[in-house]
Design a protein around this motif. Structure first.
Motif, short mmCIF file in Angstrom:
data_model
loop_
_atom_site.label_atom_id
_atom_site.label_comp_id
_atom_site.label_asym_id
_atom_site.label_seq_id
_atom_site.Cartn_x
_atom_site.Cartn_y
_atom_site.Cartn_z
N PHE A 277 0.82 -1.07 -0.14
CA PHE A 277 0.14 -0.15 -0.15
C PHE A 277 0.93 1.39 0.14
CE2 PHE A 277 -2.09 3.60 2.21
CZ PHE A 277 -3.46 3.45 1.74
N MET A 278 0.74 2.09 -1.08
CA MET A 278 1.41 3.22 -1.07
C MET A 278 0.37 4.56 -1.16
SD MET A 278 4.23 4.38 -4.13
CE MET A 278 5.26 2.91 -3.76
N HIS A 279 0.59 5.62 -0.14
CA HIS A 279 -0.08 6.52 0.01
C HIS A 279 0.65 7.78 -1.04
CE1 HIS A 279 -2.60 9.90 1.06
NE2 HIS A 279 -1.78 10.55 1.89
N LEU A 280 -0.15 8.41 -1.76
CA LEU A 280 0.41 9.30 -2.54
C LEU A 280 0.09 10.95 -2.30
CD1 LEU A 280 -0.42 7.94 -6.16
CD2 LEU A 280 1.87 7.85 -4.85
N SER A 281 -1.04 11.09 -2.11
CA SER A 281 -1.68 12.35 -1.51
C SER A 281 -3.26 12.54 -1.57
CB SER A 281 -1.23 13.73 -2.38
OG SER A 281 -1.73 13.76 -3.70
N MET A 282 -3.68 13.30 -0.65
CA MET A 282 -5.05 13.22 -0.29
C MET A 282 -5.67 12.14 -0.65
SD MET A 282 -5.28 16.60 -0.05
CE MET A 282 -7.22 17.20 -0.33
N TYR A 283 -6.77 11.84 -1.32
CA TYR A 283 -7.67 10.78 -1.53
C TYR A 283 -6.85 9.48 -2.52
CZ TYR A 283 -8.87 12.33 -6.22
OH TYR A 283 -8.72 13.10 -7.43
N ARG A 284 -5.63 9.87 -2.84
CA ARG A 284 -5.10 9.04 -3.87
C ARG A 284 -4.07 8.09 -3.32
NH1 ARG A 284 -4.33 14.28 -5.44
NH2 ARG A 284 -5.64 15.25 -7.09
N ASN A 285 -3.99 6.77 -3.78
CA ASN A 285 -3.20 5.66 -3.16
C ASN A 285 -2.95 4.75 -4.22
OD1 ASN A 285 -3.62 6.38 -0.21
ND2 ASN A 285 -5.50 6.41 -0.78
N LEU A 286 -1.70 4.00 -3.99
CA LEU A 286 -1.44 2.63 -5.16
C LEU A 286 -1.68 1.47 -4.41
CD1 LEU A 286 1.40 4.04 -7.25
CD2 LEU A 286 -0.92 4.22 -7.89
N LEU A 287 -1.90 0.60 -4.86
CA LEU A 287 -1.57 -0.77 -4.34
C LEU A 287 -0.82 -1.51 -5.48
CD1 LEU A 287 -5.54 -2.02 -3.44
CD2 LEU A 287 -3.38 -0.89 -1.85
N ILE A 288 0.20 -2.00 -5.01
CA ILE A 288 1.42 -2.84 -5.81
C ILE A 288 0.95 -4.41 -5.49
CG2 ILE A 288 3.84 -3.18 -6.38
CD1 ILE A 288 4.16 -0.25 -5.76
N ILE B 283 -22.32 8.25 6.63
CA ILE B 283 -21.39 8.23 5.63
C ILE B 283 -20.23 7.38 6.13
CG2 ILE B 283 -19.76 9.44 4.23
CD1 ILE B 283 -22.59 10.04 3.34
N ARG B 284 -19.77 6.28 5.42
CA ARG B 284 -18.60 5.61 5.59
C ARG B 284 -17.54 5.52 4.64
NH1 ARG B 284 -20.77 0.25 4.95
NH2 ARG B 284 -22.50 1.11 3.93
N TYR B 285 -16.30 5.24 5.02
CA TYR B 285 -15.25 5.56 4.08
C TYR B 285 -14.47 4.11 3.77
CZ TYR B 285 -15.81 10.56 4.81
OH TYR B 285 -16.26 11.57 5.08
N MET B 286 -14.02 4.07 2.60
CA MET B 286 -13.47 2.78 2.23
C MET B 286 -12.56 3.03 1.06
SD MET B 286 -16.25 0.97 0.03
CE MET B 286 -15.37 -0.43 -0.86
N LEU B 287 -11.51 1.91 0.86
CA LEU B 287 -10.49 2.01 -0.37
C LEU B 287 -11.17 1.49 -1.62
CD1 LEU B 287 -7.41 1.43 1.65
CD2 LEU B 287 -8.19 3.58 0.87
N TYR B 288 -11.11 1.93 -2.59
CA TYR B 288 -11.66 1.42 -3.84
C TYR B 288 -10.45 1.13 -4.97
CZ TYR B 288 -15.25 1.52 -7.69
OH TYR B 288 -15.75 1.27 -8.98
N PRO B 289 -10.06 -0.24 -5.31
CA PRO B 289 -8.87 -0.24 -6.08
C PRO B 289 -9.45 -0.21 -7.41
CG PRO B 289 -9.11 -2.05 -4.40
CD PRO B 289 -10.43 -1.22 -4.39
N TRP B 290 -8.89 0.19 -8.31
CA TRP B 290 -9.36 0.31 -9.90
C TRP B 290 -8.16 0.65 -10.80
CZ3 TRP B 290 -9.59 4.93 -12.91
CH2 TRP B 290 -8.95 6.25 -12.09
N GLY B 291 -8.39 0.66 -11.88
CA GLY B 291 -7.25 1.04 -12.95
C GLY B 291 -6.14 0.00 -12.98
N PRO B 292 -6.18 -1.18 -13.06
CA PRO B 292 -4.96 -2.10 -12.87
C PRO B 292 -3.90 -1.88 -14.13
CG PRO B 292 -6.81 -3.37 -13.60
CD PRO B 292 -7.35 -2.13 -13.16
N SER B 293 -2.63 -1.72 -13.90
CA SER B 293 -1.44 -1.37 -14.85
C SER B 293 -0.51 -2.23 -14.58
CB SER B 293 -1.16 0.02 -15.08
OG SER B 293 -0.82 0.49 -13.73
N GLU B 294 0.60 -2.10 -15.34
CA GLU B 294 1.97 -2.89 -14.91
C GLU B 294 3.23 -2.13 -15.37
OE1 GLU B 294 2.28 -6.60 -17.23
OE2 GLU B 294 1.93 -5.52 -18.99
N ARG B 295 4.19 -2.27 -14.82
CA ARG B 295 5.35 -1.65 -14.79
C ARG B 295 5.79 -1.47 -16.39
NH1 ARG B 295 8.92 -0.10 -10.86
NH2 ARG B 295 7.89 -1.33 -9.45
N LYS B 296 6.38 -0.67 -16.49
CA LYS B 296 6.87 -0.44 -18.14
C LYS B 296 7.92 0.43 -18.23
CE LYS B 296 3.34 -2.75 -20.58
NZ LYS B 296 3.84 -3.90 -21.48
#
Length: 286
Positions: free
Chosen positions: A43-54, A111-124
């Protein structure tokens, strides 16, 4: 995968794709609450609401799994939106459900909060910009996806104090940085993300005001403070509607200009025309 902090209501309807109702500090705390060693996931936090999952596996599963982008899915049931993903990947199902529990302390007023994964990609591995075009390039940008592309292309990408990737970004600071980069670089990309963010929030007035501010605080400063021949292209990478908050496939306006030169005006009809206009060899800096 990209991974948004989103909010849902008591009926599991997606209310926001960007942590609406939480401050920047709250979103940082929420990310910290979810940041640990997850087996098979970084799990990698970027900023604000944006994160990455690797992920170190599940690639073939994700290739065949349709995940609707959260900003395109407002008002829809999140169980339906992520149902296929959770069915196909028990790893991501566990992650989504466990992090939802950790975020419970941020919930309020149904109101509840959760993490929403989307936009799969791969290292290039991207080719270097200079190797492609024979030009030295730079990028003035704060949005993580754009900075990542810039670094992948080996573009100079300085950090700009006051740049936020939203409508509160320091436009004048970006103009100053652009002028500084033009002194030693043939090509400079300056990226503004605020219009897109405002449109996703249905805030058409702020979007219009932000674009006007770019005219006054950025373009005017560039044109008034450079003496060399300069080519300028103004365009967007997509359209975002302020009415429904979604990206759409409408045509994107493009403005091309040449200053400090007597060169013949050009017409821009397609992407290839933009590429030719900007990259053709000449003594002009653009």
């Amino acid at each position: 995968l990209r991974c948004n902090l989103v909010s849902i209501d008591k009926d599991n309807t997606l209310v926001s794709f960007n942590g609406q109702g939480l401050s920047a500090e709250n979103m940082a705390e929420a990310a910290k609450a979810c940041d640990e060693f997850w087996q098979g996931i970084e799990f990698m936090h970027l900023s604000m609401y944006r994160n990455l999952l690797i992920l170190d596996k599940d690639r073939r599963i994700l290739d065949n799994c349709v995940i609707s982008p959260p900003h395109e899915s407002m008002g829809k049931n999140v169980d339906l939106l992520l149902g296929e993903l959770k069915q196909q990947s028990l790893l991501l199902k566990h992650f989504i459900e466990c992090t939802a529990k950790r975020l419970e302390r941020f919930n309020h007023d149904d109101i509840r909060y959760m993490l929403y994964p989307w936009g799969p990609s791969e290292r290039k591995t991207l080719p270097g910009f200079q190797a492609l075009h024979g030009l030295k390039g730079a990028a003035i940008c704060e949005a993580e996806i754009v900075r990542g592309i810039a670094k992948g292309l080996h573009l100079t990408a300085p950090k700009i104090a006051g740049a936020t990737a939203d409508i509160d970004t320091d436009i004048a600071a970006k103009a100053t940085a652009t002028l500084n980069m033009l002194k030693e670089h043939d090509f400079v990309l300056t990226h503004f993300n605020g219009a897109d963010e405002a449109a996703h929030r249905y805030d058409y007035q702020s979007k219009a005001e932000f674009i006007s501010a770019i005219d006054e605080e950025f373009l005017e400063k560039i044109i008034n403070n450079i003496q060399e021949p300069l080519r300028i292209v103004i365009c967007g990478d997509h359209v975002t509607s302020s009415i429904n908050g979604k990206h759409n496939k409408n045509a994107v306006p493009v403005v091309a200009a040449q200053i400090n030169t007597a060169a013949i005006p050009v017409k821009i009809n397609n992407y290839q025309d933009i590429l030719t206009f900007l990259m053709r060899a000449s003594d002009m800096r653009g």
